[in-house]
Design an enzyme around this catalytic site. Structure first.
Site, PDB file in Angstrom:
ATOM      1  N   ARG A   1       0.963  -1.172   0.210  1.00 22.86           N
ATOM      2  CA  ARG A   1       0.250   0.179   0.119  1.00 22.86           C
ATOM      3  C   ARG A   1       0.714   1.238  -0.041  1.00 22.86           C
ATOM      4  NH1 ARG A   1      -2.974  -3.509   2.889  1.00 22.86           N
ATOM      5  NH2 ARG A   1      -1.700  -3.739   4.565  1.00 22.86           N
TER       6      ARG A   1
ATOM      7  N   HIS B   1      -6.868   1.283  13.011  1.00 23.87           N
ATOM      8  CA  HIS B   1      -6.474   1.305  11.616  1.00 23.87           C
ATOM      9  C   HIS B   1      -7.326   0.233  10.904  1.00 23.87           C
ATOM     10  CE1 HIS B   1      -2.942   3.327  13.268  1.00 23.87           C
ATOM     11  NE2 HIS B   1      -2.450   3.365  12.034  1.00 23.87           N
TER      12      HIS B   1
ATOM     13  N   LYS C   1      -3.937  -4.286   8.691  1.00 24.82           N
ATOM     14  CA  LYS C   1      -2.614  -4.188   9.751  1.00 24.82           C
ATOM     15  C   LYS C   1      -2.202  -5.343  10.430  1.00 24.82           C
ATOM     16  CE  LYS C   1      -0.634  -0.398  12.708  1.00 24.82           C
ATOM     17  NZ  LYS C   1       0.770  -0.610  11.665  1.00 24.82           N
TER      18      LYS C   1
HETATM   19  N1  LIG Z   1       6.146   5.226   9.385  1.00 26.29           N
HETATM   20  C1  LIG Z   1       4.946   5.694   8.927  1.00 26.29           C
HETATM   21  O1  LIG Z   1       4.527   6.612   8.528  1.00 26.29           O
HETATM   22  C2  LIG Z   1       3.926   4.525   8.338  1.00 26.29           C
HETATM   23  C3  LIG Z   1       4.403   3.004   8.412  1.00 26.29           C
HETATM   24  N2  LIG Z   1       3.701   2.167   7.998  1.00 26.29           N
HETATM   25  C4  LIG Z   1       4.200   0.969   8.174  1.00 26.29           C
HETATM   26  O2  LIG Z   1       4.798   0.383   7.018  1.00 26.29           O
HETATM   27  C5  LIG Z   1       4.746  -0.975   6.679  1.00 26.29           C
HETATM   28  C6  LIG Z   1       3.989  -1.439   5.596  1.00 26.29           C
HETATM   29  O3  LIG Z   1       2.798  -0.852   5.603  1.00 26.29           O
HETATM   30  P1  LIG Z   1       1.754  -1.351   4.223  1.00 26.29           P
HETATM   31  O4  LIG Z   1       2.567  -0.551   2.859  1.00 26.29           O
HETATM   32  O5  LIG Z   1       0.486  -0.778   4.594  1.00 26.29           O
HETATM   33  O6  LIG Z   1       1.923  -2.944   4.050  1.00 26.29           O
HETATM   34  P2  LIG Z   1       1.593  -3.808   3.070  1.00 26.29           P
HETATM   35  O7  LIG Z   1       1.561  -5.163   3.648  1.00 26.29           O
HETATM   36  O8  LIG Z   1       0.744  -3.214   2.008  1.00 26.29           O
HETATM   37  O9  LIG Z   1       3.017  -3.681   2.170  1.00 26.29           O
HETATM   38  C7  LIG Z   1       4.225  -4.320   2.604  1.00 26.29           C
HETATM   39  C8  LIG Z   1       4.926  -4.881   1.272  1.00 26.29           C
HETATM   40  O10 LIG Z   1       6.363  -5.254   1.788  1.00 26.29           O
HETATM   41  C9  LIG Z   1       6.537  -6.564   1.195  1.00 26.29           C
HETATM   42  N3  LIG Z   1       7.672  -7.233   1.806  1.00 26.29           N
HETATM   43  C10 LIG Z   1       7.233  -8.311   2.813  1.00 26.29           C
HETATM   44  N4  LIG Z   1       8.465  -8.935   2.981  1.00 26.29           N
HETATM   45  C11 LIG Z   1       9.271  -8.359   2.471  1.00 26.29           C
HETATM   46  C12 LIG Z   1      10.619  -8.282   2.208  1.00 26.29           C
HETATM   47  N5  LIG Z   1      11.362  -9.344   2.768  1.00 26.29           N
HETATM   48  N6  LIG Z   1      11.533  -7.588   1.334  1.00 26.29           N
HETATM   49  C13 LIG Z   1      10.739  -6.496   0.744  1.00 26.29           C
HETATM   50  N7  LIG Z   1       9.378  -6.501   0.669  1.00 26.29           N
HETATM   51  C14 LIG Z   1       8.821  -7.332   1.534  1.00 26.29           C
HETATM   52  C15 LIG Z   1       5.079  -7.123   1.215  1.00 26.29           C
HETATM   53  O11 LIG Z   1       4.908  -8.280   0.280  1.00 26.29           O
HETATM   54  P3  LIG Z   1       4.103  -9.485   0.457  1.00 26.29           P
HETATM   55  O12 LIG Z   1       2.835  -8.780   0.419  1.00 26.29           O
HETATM   56  O13 LIG Z   1       4.475 -10.321  -0.331  1.00 26.29           O
HETATM   57  O14 LIG Z   1       4.415 -10.145   2.029  1.00 26.29           O
HETATM   58  C16 LIG Z   1       4.091  -6.035   0.765  1.00 26.29           C
HETATM   59  O15 LIG Z   1       3.893  -5.934  -0.702  1.00 26.29           O
HETATM   60  C17 LIG Z   1       3.913  -1.316   8.320  1.00 26.29           C
HETATM   61  O16 LIG Z   1       4.811  -1.901   9.174  1.00 26.29           O
HETATM   62  C18 LIG Z   1       3.337  -0.117   8.740  1.00 26.29           C
HETATM   63  O17 LIG Z   1       2.864  -0.268   9.993  1.00 26.29           O
HETATM   64  C19 LIG Z   1       2.586   2.374   7.106  1.00 26.29           C
HETATM   65  C20 LIG Z   1       2.244   3.529   6.842  1.00 26.29           C
HETATM   66  C21 LIG Z   1       2.891   4.492   7.307  1.00 26.29           C
HETATM   67  O1  LIG Z   2       0.085   0.311   9.196  1.00 27.11           O
HETATM   68  C1  LIG Z   2      -0.507   1.304   8.819  1.00 27.11           C
HETATM   69  O2  LIG Z   2      -1.122   1.443   7.959  1.00 27.11           O
HETATM   70  C2  LIG Z   2       0.131   2.478   9.809  1.00 27.11           C
HETATM   71  N1  LIG Z   2       0.858   2.207  10.476  1.00 27.11           N
HETATM   72  C3  LIG Z   2       1.977   3.150  11.352  1.00 27.11           C
HETATM   73  C4  LIG Z   2       1.852   2.728  12.763  1.00 27.11           C
HETATM   74  O3  LIG Z   2       1.711   1.781  13.042  1.00 27.11           O
HETATM   75  O4  LIG Z   2       1.889   3.424  13.626  1.00 27.11           O
HETATM   76  C5  LIG Z   2       1.340   4.671  10.806  1.00 27.11           C
HETATM   77  C6  LIG Z   2       0.166   4.884  10.321  1.00 27.11           C
HETATM   78  O5  LIG Z   2      -0.743   5.004  11.242  1.00 27.11           O
HETATM   79  C7  LIG Z   2      -0.263   3.931   9.127  1.00 27.11           C
END
Ligand SMILES: NC(=O)C1=CN([C@@H]2O[C@H](COP(=O)(O)OP(=O)(O)OC[C@H]3O[C@@H](n4cnc5c(N)ncnc54)[C@H](OP(=O)(O)O)[C@@H]3O)[C@@H](O)[C@H]2O)C=CC1
Ligand SMILES: O=C(O)C1=N[C@H](C(=O)O)C[C@H](O)C1
Length: 250
Positions: free
Chosen positions: A12, A143, A147
């Site tokens: 995402r 969320h 998640k």
């Molecule tokens: N700091 C911030 O502001 C924010 C942090 N986050 C965090 O970011 C993370 C990702 O969120 P989100 O995009 O919603 O999650 P998603 O699950 O949509 O995306 C994560 C992606 O990473 C891939 N992935 C899994 N394992 C690996 C690997 N070893 N190497 C490379 N890619 C890999 C997944 O593939 P597959 O589906 O094949 O497992 C998937 O496509 C979460 O931990 C979330 O909490 C999210 C939003 C904001």
């Molecule tokens: O997994 C998410 O979507 C998000 N993860 C982050 C968190 O764990 O705080 C940030 C955001 O709220 C979205």
């Protein structure tokens, strides 16, 4: 032009960044890494970071906590700065982050939005007055139903900001289902709601006698995290080894 590797490019957040960076004249994605390969991108995609043979100025990581160790090893080995946005890292992994920061630039933040980072500063200012007046503190986060980790990294970071302003006086309580006693004044209750497509809601509630103050943050689009991550990547490219956070950027 800042050259970026997107770690977790097909998730995402990875797809949100792919879209934002297409329109950015100062930064470009030179490679992506993702286990899922069902999406066509305008850059090469590798299934592990070790297979990625493309040089970049910085890695942006929104992937999975399980991927953090391999990513940190890669960034240390290649001396590539990394913006670590993935949440749910273990205690051991958090130690590894600190070790990695001795070798390369590491910016870790559980929330890249301007609003949450400003809220952390506001909480540090508000907490001493409200705590001295005996206000109880609770955090509620909401969320989407995909998640993996709970509570959110942001909820923990907000609680840590409160604690930093209170000399570490608070402990965190995540589940009261087994309790048969009153809350104590030095706890921060942290509750997680999961459902539908909620992008990310955080409420920090200060409940006093006859009055309540609630600090609310609502993310209506993942663009707020994406824009912050790109700003952080541009900041971090070329920086010496060390630990950075969003307060260095904003
Ligand atoms: N700091 C911030 O502001 C924010 C942090 N986050 C965090 O970011 C993370 C990702 O969120 P989100 O995009 O919603 O999650 P998603 O699950 O949509 O995306 C994560 C992606 O990473 C891939 N992935 C899994 N394992 C690996 C690997 N070893 N190497 C490379 N890619 C890999 C997944 O593939 P597959 O589906 O094949 O497992 C998937 O496509 C979460 O931990 C979330 O909490 C999210 C939003 C904001
Ligand atoms: O997994 C998410 O979507 C998000 N993860 C982050 C968190 O764990 O705080 C940030 C955001 O709220 C979205």
């Amino acid at each position: 032009m800042t050259k970026i590797i997107l770690h977790g490019c097909n998730g995402r957040m990875g797809q949100m960044l792919t879209g934002l960076l297409k329109e950015d004249p100062e930064a470009e994605v030179v490679a992506g890494v993702d286990g899922y390969t069902g999406i066509a991108n305008n850059y090469p995609v590798f299934t592990t970071i070790d297979e990625c043979d493309v040089q970049a100025d910085v890695v942006i990581d929104f992937s999975n906590a399980k991927a953090a160790d391999g990513l940190l090893d890669y960034c240390v080995r290649t001396k590539t700065p990394v913006v670590l946005c993935t949440t749910g890292l273990s205690e051991e992994q958090l130690v590894k982050v600190e070790e990695a920061a001795k070798e390369t630039a590491v910016l870790k933040s559980a929330n890249m939005s301007l609003g949450i980072n400003l809220l952390m500063k506001l909480l540090k200012e508000a907490t001493p007055t409200l705590a001295a007046a005996g206000f109880d503190i609770e955090i509620v986060e909401k969320h989407h139903n995909q998640k993996l980790d709970a509570p959110s990294g942001t909820a923990l970071a907000l609680a840590d900001s409160i604690n930093e302003a209170s000399d570490g006086a608070y402990h965190y309580v995540y589940d009261r289902s087994q309790e048969r006693k009153k809350r104590d004044s030095r706890e921060i209750g942290i509750s997680a709601v999961r459902g539908g497509t909620i992008v990310g809601d955080h409420d920090v509630i200060f409940a006093g006698t006859d009055e309540v103050i609630t600090f609310e943050h609502r993310a209506y689009s993942r663009a707020v995290f994406g824009k912050g991550a790109i700003q952080a990547a541009k900041f971090l490219a070329g920086k010496p080894a060390g630990r950075y956070d969003m307060s260095d950027v904003i």
